[in-house]
Design a protein around this motif. Structure first.
Motif, mmCIF file in Angstrom:
data_model
loop_
_atom_site.group_PDB
_atom_site.id
_atom_site.type_symbol
_atom_site.label_atom_id
_atom_site.label_comp_id
_atom_site.label_asym_id
_atom_site.label_seq_id
_atom_site.Cartn_x
_atom_site.Cartn_y
_atom_site.Cartn_z
ATOM 1 N N MET A 184 0.840 -1.192 0.000
ATOM 2 C CA MET A 184 0.000 0.000 0.000
ATOM 3 C C MET A 184 0.876 1.242 0.000
ATOM 4 N N SER A 185 0.536 2.195 -0.855
ATOM 5 C CA SER A 185 1.300 3.424 -0.935
ATOM 6 C C SER A 185 0.480 4.607 -0.431
ATOM 7 N N LEU A 186 1.019 5.289 0.561
ATOM 8 C CA LEU A 186 0.477 6.554 1.056
ATOM 9 C C LEU A 186 1.553 7.622 0.893
ATOM 10 N N PHE A 187 2.231 7.542 -0.208
ATOM 11 C CA PHE A 187 3.365 8.386 -0.537
ATOM 12 C C PHE A 187 2.940 9.832 -0.778
ATOM 13 N N GLU A 188 3.657 10.764 -0.136
ATOM 14 C CA GLU A 188 3.535 12.197 -0.400
ATOM 15 C C GLU A 188 2.089 12.698 -0.323
ATOM 16 N N LEU A 189 1.434 12.389 0.775
ATOM 17 C CA LEU A 189 0.058 12.853 0.992
ATOM 18 C C LEU A 189 -0.023 13.927 2.073
ATOM 19 N N LYS A 190 1.123 14.381 2.547
ATOM 20 C CA LYS A 190 1.185 15.406 3.598
ATOM 21 C C LYS A 190 0.487 14.960 4.879
ATOM 22 N N LEU A 191 0.577 13.683 5.170
ATOM 23 C CA LEU A 191 -0.078 13.146 6.363
ATOM 24 C C LEU A 191 0.653 13.597 7.628
ATOM 25 N N PRO A 192 -0.056 14.194 8.612
ATOM 26 C CA PRO A 192 0.574 14.557 9.878
ATOM 27 C C PRO A 192 0.615 13.384 10.860
ATOM 28 N N THR A 193 -0.271 12.419 10.640
ATOM 29 C CA THR A 193 -0.324 11.220 11.485
ATOM 30 C C THR A 193 -0.631 10.013 10.609
ATOM 31 N N VAL A 194 -0.364 8.834 11.139
ATOM 32 C CA VAL A 194 -0.706 7.601 10.422
ATOM 33 C C VAL A 194 -2.197 7.322 10.624
ATOM 34 N N PRO A 195 -2.957 7.136 9.559
ATOM 35 C CA PRO A 195 -4.396 6.868 9.701
ATOM 36 C C PRO A 195 -4.638 5.610 10.536
ATOM 37 N N ASP B 223 4.156 2.076 2.280
ATOM 38 C CA ASP B 223 4.982 3.233 1.944
ATOM 39 C C ASP B 223 4.348 4.488 2.533
ATOM 40 N N LEU B 224 4.993 5.026 3.568
ATOM 41 C CA LEU B 224 4.546 6.264 4.211
ATOM 42 C C LEU B 224 5.560 7.379 3.983
ATOM 43 N N SER B 225 6.348 7.262 2.944
ATOM 44 C CA SER B 225 7.418 8.225 2.709
ATOM 45 C C SER B 225 6.882 9.572 2.235
ATOM 46 N N ARG B 226 7.710 10.596 2.479
ATOM 47 C CA ARG B 226 7.411 11.970 2.050
ATOM 48 C C ARG B 226 6.067 12.473 2.572
ATOM 49 N N ASN B 227 5.876 12.286 3.870
ATOM 50 C CA ASN B 227 4.728 12.875 4.546
ATOM 51 C C ASN B 227 5.232 13.858 5.594
ATOM 52 N N GLN B 228 4.433 14.141 6.580
ATOM 53 C CA GLN B 228 4.812 15.094 7.626
ATOM 54 C C GLN B 228 4.676 14.454 9.006
ATOM 55 N N LEU B 229 5.070 13.201 9.097
ATOM 56 C CA LEU B 229 4.946 12.448 10.338
ATOM 57 C C LEU B 229 6.024 12.876 11.329
ATOM 58 N N VAL B 230 5.586 13.314 12.495
ATOM 59 C CA VAL B 230 6.498 13.709 13.569
ATOM 60 C C VAL B 230 6.667 12.567 14.562
ATOM 61 N N THR B 231 5.589 11.848 14.808
ATOM 62 C CA THR B 231 5.608 10.685 15.694
ATOM 63 C C THR B 231 4.870 9.540 15.013
ATOM 64 N N LEU B 232 5.108 8.341 15.524
ATOM 65 C CA LEU B 232 4.432 7.148 15.023
ATOM 66 C C LEU B 232 3.678 6.480 16.160
#
Length: 204
Positions: A1-12, A25-34
């Motif tokens: 599953m790709s969630l690439f470059e969606l500007k996500l602040p958190t993991v859904p 793939d959670l790359s190129r988002n805005q994740l500060v914490t997991l």
């Protein structure tokens, strides 16, 4: 599953209901914490967290039993939890462009780890040769810092070393010859005590 470059602040949170997921793939988002929910993805094999804003990673990632590839490039990590040394299925971990000043020796506990990348990290300590001797066969990539190169000596037969050429060549004491990449790195100036630079272009 790709969630690439969606500007996500958190993991859904809905993501962790997908128990059969094998690649994420959670790359190129805005994740500060997991979150600590990665244990809910028991079949995950490939996790890409590249290019986020992470300063730490949760211990729960180490509980994914079949994880073989972990990409943590381009974050702000300076350490990883000790429990990551228990990830016996892990074969590749990349942590380029982070803030590690100490080599993450805990990864030497994964004797069958095949690839470890740590380029563009300000490693200040020498490489743990006695720990690396325990690895079956490892491809290791680090910057060609003079301290690391000198400390490595003749190397180890079980470790294939890739020196990332960020530091220039020392021609004579006090005189270095390097690329534009070297000239653009403040770290090079600081570690080598360089105070003056002459730039020579192709058309000169």
């Amino acid at each position: 599953m790709s969630l690439f470059e969606l500007k996500l602040p958190t993991v859904p949170p809905e993501l962790f209901r997908l128990e059969a997921l094998t690649s994420l793939d959670l790359s190129r988002n805005q994740l500060v914490t997991l979150p600590d929910d990665f244990i809910a993805l028991p079949l995950l094999e490939d996790l890409n967290l590249r290019c986020n804003l992470l300063v730490e990673v949760p211990p729960s990632i180490s509980c994914i039993p079949y994880l073989t590839v972990l990409n943590l490039d381009e974050n702000s990590l300076s350490s990883i939890p000790d429990c990551y040394g228990e990830m016996v299925s892990l074969r590749t971990i990349t942590m380029d462009w982070n803030e590690f000043t100490e080599f993450p020796s805990v990864l030497c506990c994964i004797v069958d780890l095949e690839e470890l990348k740590l380029i563009e990290n300000p490693l200040a300590s020498t490489l743990p040769i006695s720990r690396l001797e325990e690895m079956t066969h490892l491809e290791l990539a680090v910057d060609n810092s003079p301290a690391l190169v000198e400390g490595w000596g003749d190397g180890l037969p079980n470790v294939t070393m890739e020196w990332y050429k960020i530091f220039p060549d020392n021609i004579i004491p006090g005189l270095y010859l390097g690329s534009l990449r070297s000239a653009q790195s403040p770290r090079v100036y600081q570690e080598l005590g360089i105070t003056h630079v002459a730039s020579i272009g192709r058309e000169l």
